[in-house]
Motif scaffolding. Structure first.
Motif, PDB file in Angstrom:
ATOM      1  N   ALA A 186       0.513  -1.337  -0.079  1.00  0.00           N
ATOM      2  CA  ALA A 186       0.089   0.499   0.188  1.00  0.00           C
ATOM      3  C   ALA A 186       0.795   1.479  -0.195  1.00  0.00           C
ATOM      4  O   ALA A 186       0.160   2.473  -0.643  1.00  0.00           O
ATOM      5  N   VAL A 187       2.269   1.404   0.822  1.00  0.00           N
ATOM      6  CA  VAL A 187       2.837   2.615   0.304  1.00  0.00           C
ATOM      7  C   VAL A 187       2.843   2.908  -0.653  1.00  0.00           C
ATOM      8  O   VAL A 187       3.018   3.959  -0.783  1.00  0.00           O
ATOM      9  N   SER A 188       3.685   2.505  -1.902  1.00  0.00           N
ATOM     10  CA  SER A 188       4.201   2.368  -2.719  1.00  0.00           C
ATOM     11  C   SER A 188       3.278   2.595  -4.018  1.00  0.00           C
ATOM     12  O   SER A 188       2.685   3.231  -4.694  1.00  0.00           O
ATOM     13  N   ALA A 189       1.455   2.291  -3.877  1.00  0.00           N
ATOM     14  CA  ALA A 189       0.514   1.955  -4.680  1.00  0.00           C
ATOM     15  C   ALA A 189       0.112   3.058  -4.314  1.00  0.00           C
ATOM     16  O   ALA A 189      -0.165   3.949  -5.168  1.00  0.00           O
ATOM     17  N   ILE A 190      -0.203   3.890  -3.253  1.00  0.00           N
ATOM     18  CA  ILE A 190      -1.010   5.532  -2.519  1.00  0.00           C
ATOM     19  C   ILE A 190      -0.173   6.065  -3.108  1.00  0.00           C
ATOM     20  O   ILE A 190      -0.329   7.032  -3.553  1.00  0.00           O
ATOM     21  N   ALA A 191       1.392   6.142  -2.841  1.00  0.00           N
ATOM     22  CA  ALA A 191       2.418   6.909  -3.327  1.00  0.00           C
ATOM     23  C   ALA A 191       2.334   7.288  -5.161  1.00  0.00           C
ATOM     24  O   ALA A 191       2.650   8.221  -5.220  1.00  0.00           O
ATOM     25  N   ILE A 192       1.764   5.930  -5.437  1.00  0.00           N
ATOM     26  CA  ILE A 192       2.010   6.398  -7.065  1.00  0.00           C
ATOM     27  C   ILE A 192       0.644   6.833  -7.302  1.00  0.00           C
ATOM     28  O   ILE A 192       0.591   7.258  -8.823  1.00  0.00           O
ATOM     29  N   ARG A 193      -0.452   6.766  -6.895  1.00  0.00           N
ATOM     30  CA  ARG A 193      -1.732   7.124  -7.440  1.00  0.00           C
ATOM     31  C   ARG A 193      -1.982   8.585  -7.914  1.00  0.00           C
ATOM     32  O   ARG A 193      -2.660   8.076  -9.352  1.00  0.00           O
ATOM     33  N   PRO A 194      -1.535   9.454  -6.680  1.00  0.00           N
ATOM     34  CA  PRO A 194      -2.196  10.765  -8.022  1.00  0.00           C
ATOM     35  C   PRO A 194      -0.906  10.502  -9.478  1.00  0.00           C
ATOM     36  O   PRO A 194      -1.251  11.776 -10.474  1.00  0.00           O
ATOM     37  N   TRP A 195      -0.100   9.793  -9.621  1.00  0.00           N
ATOM     38  CA  TRP A 195       0.674  10.542 -10.976  1.00  0.00           C
ATOM     39  C   TRP A 195       0.410   9.290 -12.087  1.00  0.00           C
ATOM     40  O   TRP A 195       0.834   9.309 -13.469  1.00  0.00           O
ATOM     41  N   ILE A 196      -0.568   8.356 -11.782  1.00  0.00           N
ATOM     42  CA  ILE A 196      -1.291   7.157 -12.734  1.00  0.00           C
ATOM     43  C   ILE A 196      -2.010   7.961 -13.728  1.00  0.00           C
ATOM     44  O   ILE A 196      -1.778   7.806 -14.446  1.00  0.00           O
ATOM     45  N   PRO A 197      -3.102   9.185 -13.317  1.00  0.00           N
ATOM     46  CA  PRO A 197      -3.415   9.743 -14.786  1.00  0.00           C
ATOM     47  C   PRO A 197      -2.273  10.323 -15.892  1.00  0.00           C
ATOM     48  O   PRO A 197      -2.937  10.247 -16.861  1.00  0.00           O
ATOM     49  N   ALA A 198      -1.326  10.696 -14.745  1.00  0.00           N
ATOM     50  CA  ALA A 198      -0.585  11.418 -15.761  1.00  0.00           C
ATOM     51  C   ALA A 198       0.273  10.702 -16.598  1.00  0.00           C
ATOM     52  O   ALA A 198       0.744  11.143 -17.912  1.00  0.00           O
ATOM     53  N   GLY A 199       0.724   9.897 -15.888  1.00  0.00           N
ATOM     54  CA  GLY A 199       0.740   8.467 -16.944  1.00  0.00           C
ATOM     55  C   GLY A 199       0.464   7.646 -17.790  1.00  0.00           C
ATOM     56  O   GLY A 199       0.790   7.738 -18.922  1.00  0.00           O
ATOM     57  N   VAL A 200      -0.831   7.740 -17.471  1.00  0.00           N
ATOM     58  CA  VAL A 200      -1.909   6.961 -18.780  1.00  0.00           C
ATOM     59  C   VAL A 200      -2.038   8.217 -20.278  1.00  0.00           C
ATOM     60  O   VAL A 200      -1.987   7.951 -21.388  1.00  0.00           O
ATOM     61  N   GLN A 201      -2.340   9.464 -19.423  1.00  0.00           N
ATOM     62  CA  GLN A 201      -1.836  10.621 -20.718  1.00  0.00           C
ATOM     63  C   GLN A 201      -0.873  10.427 -21.792  1.00  0.00           C
ATOM     64  O   GLN A 201      -0.576  10.748 -22.642  1.00  0.00           O
ATOM     65  N   ARG A 202       0.410  10.149 -20.829  1.00  0.00           N
ATOM     66  CA  ARG A 202       1.623  10.463 -21.286  1.00  0.00           C
ATOM     67  C   ARG A 202       2.255   9.247 -22.432  1.00  0.00           C
ATOM     68  O   ARG A 202       2.774   8.866 -23.572  1.00  0.00           O
ATOM     69  N   TRP A 203       1.874   7.591 -21.382  1.00  0.00           N
ATOM     70  CA  TRP A 203       2.387   6.622 -22.040  1.00  0.00           C
ATOM     71  C   TRP A 203       1.442   5.938 -22.977  1.00  0.00           C
ATOM     72  O   TRP A 203       1.033   5.018 -23.381  1.00  0.00           O
ATOM     73  N   GLY A 204       0.303   5.736 -22.323  1.00  0.00           N
ATOM     74  CA  GLY A 204      -1.509   5.063 -22.428  1.00  0.00           C
ATOM     75  C   GLY A 204      -1.581   3.951 -21.600  1.00  0.00           C
ATOM     76  O   GLY A 204      -0.159   3.440 -20.963  1.00  0.00           O
TER      77      GLY A 204
END
Length: 409
Positions: A61-79
């Motif tokens: 959960a530690v890494s999962a929580i940390a990565i969550r806010p960045w996922i939409p940006a990553g999806v927009q950039r890489w798919g």
């Protein structure tokens, strides 16, 4: 939203749905294979305590929580599909090396990698499938997609338990790693294609969608039950005279599978609020039954209301969040809401580990039952507070084309 999706709800299960759903299934199949192996490996091989079990399990959960806010940006950039493919590989690395590590600290580090993979794969898949249907069918498509992880988690232990008993934890973890690679193979044909981009759209930044916080907390308090189930059930049923936790996990996942398929339209028909209330009550009833169970048979019976509640709560609350979010912020809303899965897995696993250490497994499950009732109270407060603002934020807000994340599957 396309008129096709609105006019033909039977086409929810199409090519855009099947590829991410298949990848999700195989990743969580691998994740489920680690469930009966991890606590036994920590206590028997590494000499860890119940608190160590909760801490290591919660590390995801530690890494999962940390990565969550960045996922939409990553999806927009890489798919979305490319992220799913990469995270299937990350999951394989985490699982394979888990059986080779010689300390709980090293195992926690590998679980951090698994946490990133788990969070990204689920959010990316939700973004893909939710962008392919109208608001009227959000609950249904979420229910169908969520069949994949629960089916995987249910079948995984059934496969890994014999490997664990006959060949040891290293081989059980290795098998999980191989299955995780299948998730990458399932999504790779779609990931190869470069996603279409709107060059004039503003770049998505890491952020939290505030209106999703209260429904997320309600979800978190309900998810503490499955966290306790996955963390301590292999040890709890030992006290009840059984050494076959894989059938508990299979039974639990079977109930959820049936409820998600047969009741897929319940959140859309009854409304997310009624669905949220009813499902939360069922979760508390089921956890209470598990906590006071005098035998394994009663545990199986308690899995019925518990599993139905878990099956309906998640799609109902997520449909509520999506329907109230402006189109351009739905990927952020999904990421924020599902973050509470990881909060429950991290903070919850540690707290449940403390409760189990101090007062035993029964009290740990009882605490989860009470937590679900607290979530029920919060849901009523949320309903009262939003009674005059059912639409959430203004739809006049400029839209970031999150639907392009689907990579045109």
């Amino acid at each position: 939203m396309s008129t096709t999706a609105e006019a033909s709800p039977t086409r929810i299960v199409n090519g855009a749905f099947l590829a991410p759903a298949t990848a999700v299934f195989f990743f969580f199949f691998a994740f489920g294979m680690a469930l009966p192996t991890l606590p036994i490996y920590i206590t028997d091989t590494l000499g860890g305590s119940d608190l160590a079990v909760g801490t290591v399990v919660g590390a995801t959960a530690v890494s999962a929580i940390a990565i969550r806010p960045w996922i939409p940006a990553g999806v927009q950039r890489w798919g979305a599909t490319r992220l799913i493919a990469v995270c299937g590989i990350l999951g394989a690395i985490s699982f394979i090396f888990s059986g080779l590590i010689g300390s709980t600290a090293g195992l926690s580090g590998l679980r951090l990698i698994a946490g990133v993979a788990q969070a990204v794969i689920m959010v990316a898949a939700l973004i893909i499938v939710s962008s392919s249907v109208s608001d009227a069918h959000q609950g249904q498509v979420i229910s169908y997609l969520s069949v994949a992880p629960y089916m995987g988690i249910g079948l995984g232990p059934v496969v890994s338990q014999p490997i664990l008993e006959n060949y040891g934890p290293a081989w059980s973890f290795a098998a999980a790693g191989i299955v995780s690679l299948v998730a990458t193979a399932a999504i790779s044909p779609s990931a190869i294609r470069r996603p279409a981009r709107d060059m004039h759209a503003p770049r998505t930044k890491p952020e939290i969608y505030l209106p999703a916080l209260v429904p997320g907390v309600v979800l978190m308090l309900g998810i503490l039950g499955p966290v306790a189930l996955s963390t301590f059930m292999p040890l709890y049923i030992g006290d009840l005279g059984s050494n076959s936790p894989q059938w508990i996990f299979l039974g639990y996942s079977t109930v959820i599978l049936a409820a998600r398929i047969l009741g897929a339209r319940i959140p859309d028909r009854l409304g997310p609020m009624i669905t949220g209330v009813g499902s939360t009550v069922l979760i508390s009833v089921g956890l209470t039954g598990i906590a006071i169970a005098p035998s394994v048979l009663v545990v199986y019976l308690a899995l019925v209301p518990f599993g139905i509640g878990i099956a309906l709560q998640y799609p109902g609350l997520l449909a509520l969040v999506i329907s109230r979010a402006p189109a351009g912020r739905r990927s952020t809303a999904i990421s924020t809401f599902t973050m509470f899965f990881d909060v429950a897995s991290g903070v919850g696993a540690v707290l449940i580990g403390v409760a189990a250490t101090i007062a035993g497994y029964r009290v740990a499950f009882g605490v989860c039952a009470v937590a679900a009732l607290v979530g029920l109270a919060l849901l009523f407060v949320f309903a009262a507070a939003t009674a005059h603002d059912p639409g959430g934020e203004s739809e006049s807000e400029p839209a970031v084309p999150a639907t392009a994340d689907s990579d045109k599957l």
